[in-house]
Design a protein around this motif. Structure first.
Motif, PDB file in Angstrom:
ATOM      1  N   GLU A  11     -27.337 -26.499   1.500  1.00 53.37           N
ATOM      2  CA  GLU A  11     -28.519 -26.735   0.682  1.00 53.37           C
ATOM      3  C   GLU A  11     -29.572 -25.653   0.949  1.00 53.37           C
ATOM      4  N   ASP A  12     -30.273 -25.242  -0.095  1.00 57.26           N
ATOM      5  CA  ASP A  12     -31.323 -24.234   0.050  1.00 57.26           C
ATOM      6  C   ASP A  12     -32.677 -24.945   0.174  1.00 57.26           C
ATOM      7  N   PRO A  13     -33.261 -24.963   1.361  1.00 60.83           N
ATOM      8  CA  PRO A  13     -34.511 -25.710   1.540  1.00 60.83           C
ATOM      9  C   PRO A  13     -35.675 -25.127   0.743  1.00 60.83           C
ATOM     10  N   ARG A  14     -35.560 -23.864   0.315  1.00 59.24           N
ATOM     11  CA  ARG A  14     -36.645 -23.285  -0.486  1.00 59.24           C
ATOM     12  C   ARG A  14     -36.802 -24.018  -1.811  1.00 59.24           C
ATOM     13  N   GLN A  15     -35.740 -24.689  -2.254  1.00 61.67           N
ATOM     14  CA  GLN A  15     -35.780 -25.418  -3.519  1.00 61.67           C
ATOM     15  C   GLN A  15     -36.101 -26.904  -3.312  1.00 61.67           C
ATOM     16  N   GLY A  16     -36.503 -27.248  -2.109  1.00 56.01           N
ATOM     17  CA  GLY A  16     -36.839 -28.634  -1.797  1.00 56.01           C
ATOM     18  C   GLY A  16     -35.866 -29.224  -0.800  1.00 56.01           C
ATOM     19  N   TYR A  17     -36.384 -29.990   0.141  1.00 59.04           N
ATOM     20  CA  TYR A  17     -35.529 -30.597   1.165  1.00 59.04           C
ATOM     21  C   TYR A  17     -36.160 -31.902   1.634  1.00 59.04           C
ATOM     22  N   VAL A  18     -35.338 -32.707   2.298  1.00 57.96           N
ATOM     23  CA  VAL A  18     -35.779 -34.019   2.765  1.00 57.96           C
ATOM     24  C   VAL A  18     -35.682 -34.098   4.280  1.00 57.96           C
ATOM     25  N   GLU A  19     -36.708 -34.649   4.888  1.00 56.53           N
ATOM     26  CA  GLU A  19     -36.677 -35.023   6.301  1.00 56.53           C
ATOM     27  C   GLU A  19     -37.132 -36.472   6.374  1.00 56.53           C
ATOM     28  N   LEU A  46     -48.879 -29.557   0.197  1.00 55.48           N
ATOM     29  CA  LEU A  46     -48.184 -29.199   1.440  1.00 55.48           C
ATOM     30  C   LEU A  46     -48.867 -27.984   2.048  1.00 55.48           C
ATOM     31  N   THR A  47     -49.373 -28.144   3.269  1.00 60.80           N
ATOM     32  CA  THR A  47     -50.092 -27.047   3.939  1.00 60.80           C
ATOM     33  C   THR A  47     -49.504 -26.694   5.301  1.00 60.80           C
ATOM     34  N   ASP A  48     -48.588 -27.517   5.819  1.00 56.47           N
ATOM     35  CA  ASP A  48     -48.025 -27.311   7.154  1.00 56.47           C
ATOM     36  C   ASP A  48     -47.103 -26.087   7.146  1.00 56.47           C
ATOM     37  N   PRO A  49     -47.466 -25.003   7.867  1.00 55.73           N
ATOM     38  CA  PRO A  49     -46.645 -23.789   7.864  1.00 55.73           C
ATOM     39  C   PRO A  49     -45.197 -24.037   8.307  1.00 55.73           C
ATOM     40  N   SER A  50     -45.003 -24.979   9.234  1.00 57.46           N
ATOM     41  CA  SER A  50     -43.639 -25.238   9.719  1.00 57.46           C
ATOM     42  C   SER A  50     -42.763 -25.839   8.623  1.00 57.46           C
ATOM     43  N   LYS A  51     -43.373 -26.520   7.658  1.00 59.92           N
ATOM     44  CA  LYS A  51     -42.621 -27.099   6.538  1.00 59.92           C
ATOM     45  C   LYS A  51     -42.479 -26.096   5.386  1.00 59.92           C
ATOM     46  N   ILE A  52     -43.415 -25.167   5.310  1.00 59.52           N
ATOM     47  CA  ILE A  52     -43.404 -24.177   4.230  1.00 59.52           C
ATOM     48  C   ILE A  52     -42.470 -23.013   4.549  1.00 59.52           C
ATOM     49  N   ASN A  53     -42.456 -22.568   5.803  1.00 62.07           N
ATOM     50  CA  ASN A  53     -41.730 -21.342   6.159  1.00 62.07           C
ATOM     51  C   ASN A  53     -40.283 -21.595   6.571  1.00 62.07           C
ATOM     52  N   VAL A  54     -39.622 -22.521   5.891  1.00 65.50           N
ATOM     53  CA  VAL A  54     -38.212 -22.788   6.198  1.00 65.50           C
ATOM     54  C   VAL A  54     -37.331 -21.728   5.527  1.00 65.50           C
ATOM     55  N   LYS A  55     -36.179 -21.474   6.138  1.00 67.04           N
ATOM     56  CA  LYS A  55     -35.256 -20.478   5.597  1.00 67.04           C
ATOM     57  C   LYS A  55     -33.873 -21.096   5.426  1.00 67.04           C
ATOM     58  N   PRO A  56     -33.153 -20.685   4.408  1.00 64.73           N
ATOM     59  CA  PRO A  56     -31.793 -21.212   4.225  1.00 64.73           C
ATOM     60  C   PRO A  56     -30.818 -20.573   5.203  1.00 64.73           C
ATOM     61  N   LYS A  63     -11.857  -5.817  11.693  1.00 60.28           N
ATOM     62  CA  LYS A  63     -11.679  -6.859  10.663  1.00 60.28           C
ATOM     63  C   LYS A  63     -13.018  -7.518  10.358  1.00 60.28           C
ATOM     64  N   LEU A  64     -13.237  -7.817   9.085  1.00 62.90           N
ATOM     65  CA  LEU A  64     -14.451  -8.518   8.675  1.00 62.90           C
ATOM     66  C   LEU A  64     -14.227 -10.019   8.708  1.00 62.90           C
ATOM     67  N   ILE A  65     -15.162 -10.745   9.304  1.00 63.66           N
ATOM     68  CA  ILE A  65     -15.094 -12.211   9.337  1.00 63.66           C
ATOM     69  C   ILE A  65     -16.454 -12.790   8.958  1.00 63.66           C
ATOM     70  N   LYS A  66     -16.452 -14.058   8.558  1.00 68.88           N
ATOM     71  CA  LYS A  66     -17.682 -14.740   8.144  1.00 68.88           C
ATOM     72  C   LYS A  66     -18.195 -15.640   9.252  1.00 68.88           C
ATOM     73  N   ILE A  67     -19.514 -15.597   9.471  1.00 69.54           N
ATOM     74  CA  ILE A  67     -20.179 -16.574  10.327  1.00 69.54           C
ATOM     75  C   ILE A  67     -21.385 -17.094   9.533  1.00 69.54           C
ATOM     76  N   ILE A  68     -22.096 -18.076  10.075  1.00 69.60           N
ATOM     77  CA  ILE A  68     -23.265 -18.638   9.399  1.00 69.60           C
ATOM     78  C   ILE A  68     -24.500 -18.381  10.249  1.00 69.60           C
ATOM     79  N   GLY A  69     -25.532 -17.840   9.641  1.00 71.73           N
ATOM     80  CA  GLY A  69     -26.783 -17.565  10.351  1.00 71.73           C
ATOM     81  C   GLY A  69     -27.942 -17.540   9.375  1.00 71.73           C
ATOM     82  N   GLU A  70     -29.033 -16.892   9.752  1.00 68.57           N
ATOM     83  CA  GLU A  70     -30.203 -16.794   8.863  1.00 68.57           C
ATOM     84  C   GLU A  70     -30.425 -15.360   8.451  1.00 68.57           C
TER      85      GLU A  70
END
Length: 454
Positions: A243-251, A390-400, A447-454
């Motif tokens: 899920e891309d949190p920039r498009q909205g997310y739930v906590e 929404l003004t909380d920077p920790s909730k605004i500056n999320v990254k997928p 060899k090229l391989i996939k990992i998950i990060g930011e």
């Protein structure tokens, strides 16, 4: 078939914007250009070579691909992240083109009336609520059109034929279907069925696809057959994973939208579905529905009046309110529906809150049957009144999270490669599947391989 080709094309033109509005289009010029160019190339050698094919990428993490009448083919970014070479992608593209060429999606269309159910996270809500989520309703139903096993076998055969004729190794298509079997993903992940649930195994699919491939490769005698792993992995390097949190997310039970800078709560235990045009929320029993969306008009009163008129609602009451310092209008309105088979009428009541957020207008609709309205009204109101800036920077500056393609520095096992790249051990099995490998498989340096990060 009750549908001519021109009607089929017109239907595709009608549904395509609804599909895009439901899921959003993932923006990646290189990937889209690659898929469209191969779709056009394959289309010219397909059994419907005069049809114009359109290939698009949906902004969804679900692993799926599907086609709708008129030549429209969709890949989710979720399935693109799962492919490990161009040949896998082209094999699935050929499979979907096979459904269009054989007019399977048209056949399914004639068997099922569209627009009768609203689907929310796999839950079916009462059909009289459907108009509140019209974009989601019709395009989601397109995804739930399941093909027969005979149709699947024919699409597999055509997919092998088409991808082979443009030089790709169709054996890779068989291997990818094996990956999907391993994944055993839940049908309703993200509210959308995954590939194997909508494209059922026609029986021994792996071996049949291999048999078709051998026949075409022996016949065409192309050498070498294209796989193109590195070029494909380089294309998907950086693609959003999950899920891309920039498009909205739930906590918890709070929905945050960091781009539009608002938040609101929804009832605990309710399912939700976040779409580009709206958020749908409902309890599991389907007795109520809340929809949050835009009200794109020039002022708050016009937004309220025009929306109710557009939805065919009869105004019962209207009251000016303030929601966390923002001007608002709360309305109660009535909707009378009639059962087409019995003629019996039923009434829904709708509580709507129209909110002016710095001259952008949003609306909540809370819908339930008239008999249940009093039981739900306070619940609707408390959640609608929770809408705030929404003004909380920790909730605004999320990254997928993103798929990152890395080069193996030293020869060893896949396990060794993950260790050297600093991957958390809890991710090893997930990433092995993402790469269609076992942790004990040997990998060469480079060899090229996939990992998950930011």
């Amino acid at each position: 078939m009750f549908m001519s080709e021109s009607q089929e094309v017109a239907l595709g033109i009608q549904y395509d914007p609804q599909v895009i509005a439901t899921f959003g289009e993932y923006q990646d010029a290189d990937l889209k250009s690659f898929l469209q160019s191969k779709g056009t190339e394959m289309g010219l050698i397909s059994h419907r070579s005069k049809l114009e094919y359109h290939v698009k990428i949906l902004d969804s993490p679900v692993v799926n691909a599907f086609a709708i009448p008129g030549g429209y083919i969709y890949f989710t970014r979720g399935i693109l992240a799962q492919f490990n070479n161009e040949a896998e992608a082209i094999g699935v593209l050929g499979h979907e083109m096979g459904h269009i060429a054989a007019r399977h999606s048209v056949s399914q269309q004639t068997k099922q009336t569209m627009g009768t159910l609203l689907l929310i996270g796999g839950m079916i809500a009462a059909p009289e609520y459907a108009q509140y989520a019209e974009y989601a309703m019709q395009s989601m139903q397109l995804l739930y059109l399941k093909f027969s096993r005979d149709d699947e076998r024919q699409a597999d055969a055509l997919g092998v034929e088409y991808s082979s004729k443009i030089g790709f190794d169709a054996y890779q298509m068989a291997y990818f279907f094996q990956v999907l079997n391993k994944m055993s993903m839940a049908e309703a992940e993200g509210g959308v069925p995954t590939f194997l649930s909508t494209h059922p195994d026609p029986g021994d699919r792996f071996n049949y696809v291999q048999q078709y491939t051998k026949i075409w490769q022996d016949s065409l005698k192309i050498s070498p057959w294209k796989v193109n792993a590195d070029s494909y992995l380089q294309m998907i390097d950086g693609i959003v994973d999950g899920e891309d949190p920039r498009q909205g997310y739930v906590e918890g039970n709070i929905f945050y939208h960091p781009e539009l800078k608002f938040k609101f709560s929804f009832p605990s235990g309710w399912q939700y579905e976040n779409l580009p045009v709206q958020v749908n929320m409902a309890p599991e029993d389907g007795k109520a529905l809340m929809v949050f969306t835009f009200a794109p008009y020039r002022n708050l009163q016009t937004a309220a009046d025009s929306t109710l008129l557009q939805l065919g609602l009869t105004l019962v009451s209207s009251e000016k309110k303030t929601v966390n310092g923002m001007p608002a209008i709360a309305t109660t309105s009535k909707q009378v529906t009639q059962d087409q088979s019995t003629g019996a009428e039923s009434t829904n009541l709708v509580l709507s809150y129209f909110i002016d957020y710095s001259n952008t207008y949003y609306v909540f609709h809370g819908i339930t049957r008239e008999a249940d309205f009093i039981a739900y009204k306070k619940l609707f109101e408390s959640n609608m009144m929770s809408f705030s800036k929404l003004t909380d920077p920790s909730k605004i500056n999320v990254k997928p999270k993103r798929i990152l393609v890395k080069k193996v520095e030293r020869a060893g096992t896949l396990n060794d490669a993950f260790t050297s790249l600093g991957v958390q051990k809890s991710q090893y099995n997930e990433l092995a599947l993402l790469n269609n490998m076992e942790l004990t498989d040997k990998v060469k340096a480079g060899k090229l391989i996939k990992i998950i990060g930011e």
